[in-house]
Write a protein that holds these residues in place. Sequence first.
Motif, PDB file in Angstrom:
ATOM      1  N   ASP A 117      -6.468   3.988   6.732  1.00  0.00           N
ATOM      2  CA  ASP A 117      -7.068   2.777   7.310  1.00  0.00           C
ATOM      3  C   ASP A 117      -6.359   1.507   6.854  1.00  0.00           C
ATOM      4  O   ASP A 117      -6.616   0.427   7.393  1.00  0.00           O
ATOM      5  N   TYR A 118      -5.483   1.634   5.842  1.00  0.00           N
ATOM      6  CA  TYR A 118      -4.815   0.455   5.284  1.00  0.00           C
ATOM      7  C   TYR A 118      -3.401   0.257   5.855  1.00  0.00           C
ATOM      8  O   TYR A 118      -2.687  -0.632   5.389  1.00  0.00           O
ATOM      9  N   ARG A 119      -3.028   1.061   6.840  1.00  0.00           N
ATOM     10  CA  ARG A 119      -1.724   0.859   7.461  1.00  0.00           C
ATOM     11  C   ARG A 119      -1.670  -0.546   8.047  1.00  0.00           C
ATOM     12  O   ARG A 119      -2.641  -1.009   8.650  1.00  0.00           O
ATOM     13  N   GLY A 120      -0.525  -1.194   7.881  1.00  0.00           N
ATOM     14  CA  GLY A 120      -0.401  -2.587   8.306  1.00  0.00           C
ATOM     15  C   GLY A 120      -0.621  -3.558   7.171  1.00  0.00           C
ATOM     16  O   GLY A 120      -0.478  -4.774   7.354  1.00  0.00           O
ATOM     17  N   GLN A 121      -0.966  -3.031   5.970  1.00  0.00           N
ATOM     18  CA  GLN A 121      -1.153  -3.855   4.779  1.00  0.00           C
ATOM     19  C   GLN A 121      -0.293  -3.299   3.636  1.00  0.00           C
ATOM     20  O   GLN A 121       0.003  -2.112   3.595  1.00  0.00           O
ATOM     21  N   TYR A 122       0.061  -4.169   2.718  1.00  0.00           N
ATOM     22  CA  TYR A 122       0.641  -3.703   1.467  1.00  0.00           C
ATOM     23  C   TYR A 122      -0.513  -3.191   0.604  1.00  0.00           C
ATOM     24  O   TYR A 122      -1.587  -3.825   0.528  1.00  0.00           O
ATOM     25  N   VAL A 123      -0.291  -2.052  -0.041  1.00  0.00           N
ATOM     26  CA  VAL A 123      -1.351  -1.421  -0.841  1.00  0.00           C
ATOM     27  C   VAL A 123      -0.797  -1.029  -2.200  1.00  0.00           C
ATOM     28  O   VAL A 123       0.284  -0.422  -2.290  1.00  0.00           O
ATOM     29  N   LEU A 124      -1.532  -1.360  -3.248  1.00  0.00           N
ATOM     30  CA  LEU A 124      -1.214  -0.875  -4.591  1.00  0.00           C
ATOM     31  C   LEU A 124      -2.236   0.195  -4.941  1.00  0.00           C
ATOM     32  O   LEU A 124      -3.436  -0.086  -5.051  1.00  0.00           O
ATOM     33  N   VAL A 125      -1.775   1.435  -5.060  1.00  0.00           N
ATOM     34  CA  VAL A 125      -2.649   2.538  -5.471  1.00  0.00           C
ATOM     35  C   VAL A 125      -2.552   2.621  -6.990  1.00  0.00           C
ATOM     36  O   VAL A 125      -1.501   2.965  -7.538  1.00  0.00           O
ATOM     37  N   ASP A 126      -3.656   2.296  -7.661  1.00  0.00           N
ATOM     38  CA  ASP A 126      -3.651   2.142  -9.119  1.00  0.00           C
ATOM     39  C   ASP A 126      -4.477   3.245  -9.775  1.00  0.00           C
ATOM     40  O   ASP A 126      -5.682   3.352  -9.540  1.00  0.00           O
ATOM     41  N   PHE A 127      -3.829   4.071 -10.593  1.00  0.00           N
ATOM     42  CA  PHE A 127      -4.506   5.157 -11.302  1.00  0.00           C
ATOM     43  C   PHE A 127      -4.883   4.692 -12.708  1.00  0.00           C
ATOM     44  O   PHE A 127      -4.039   4.187 -13.456  1.00  0.00           O
TER      45      PHE A 127
END
Length: 387
Positions: A261-271
């Motif tokens: 759903d976040y396509r089109g945005q920059y996303v930081l996946v933080d573990f």
Amino acid sequence: MKSIKITLVAMVLTLSATAQKKAFKLEGTAPAGKEGAKVYLDYQIESGSVADSAIIKNGKFSFEGAVDEPAYSRLILDHKNQGKYWIANVGDRLFFYLANENYKIEIKDSVQSARITGSPTQAAFQSYIKEIGGDFMVLIGAAQATMAAIPQNAPDANERAKAVYDSFEQKFEDRRLKEIEFAKRNPGSIFSIDALTDAANKHPLSSLEPIFLALTDEVRSLRGGKALDTRILAEKTIKIGNIAPVFSQADTSGKMVHLADYRGQYVLVDFWASWCKPCRAENPNLKKAYDKYKDKLAVIGVSLDDKDTRDAWIAAIHKDDLPWVHVSDLKGWSNEIALRYGVRAVPQNYLLDKEGKIIASNLRDERLHEVLSDVFAGKTPAADSTE
């Protein structure tokens, strides 16, 4: 060769017995001086971790339950009512293999030196760890105790600590080499999965993959086998320039969050995790970056907390004032997203572009701000030598 044959025979019996028998029973005895003490049992099943406890009464205690497959488990004896979590780290602990079998545990002075009988699986496990050079957690405990015995004010404290570290690291590496050889010779043993998983912490997965693929289908289909298979795949796919695997996981309210759903945005996946001190120390830095770029950047926090620390996870989100989306399946290190991304330590993160491509990783401290500044200025982030 004798110990190998014993292990193989025992594991055939174990897997067969586990499939037929649907429950385990653990009966323990303890001396009068332990009356009223609490015993804890922790083990894993498909849905996550299980925590049980019992009180020693009239010199006895017992546990009953079921596992879907044999599992490396932990028994803790709280001698002085100090609390489980203190004991779990530095107290009296016994690590053993739990299957749907009947166990007899005789405690004389400590659970760590308790005698276990009645279980073919545990007998096979004892044979296995003797062959490879000892149980991992017992060796870790010995290393910690040796380190703790060094006087902190000693003029050569650092040198002595390094000598201890080097000595135990050599023991662990010798053990890993024996684990690899064990897995080669025992494709039908469930312990071969444990062996390769531990060896993979220092040896390239690419070198272990052929050994893993030579294991039986039954062994590779075990929980640990699936996790190792996922790690091998992650090593091949989680790279700068590759499309990040999509995932779905529940947030703190139970609502499913979908990376797609976040396509089109920059996303930081933080573990991260509530219990991870470096993660908590980094949170203010991440919050500063998020406040600056929140109109351009989405953050998805993936927690490696488990069912026991769910409340601590939510409390940490509020205490650290982390306003972005947070998800977890509460399976700890078995978090499905973490496995898919090959995460073996936290904190860790991956920056994805608008198409879902991995463009940077391991962003902390000032490098986080440098990379985000470059990205939103239209520049390609410089490679990090730590990746």
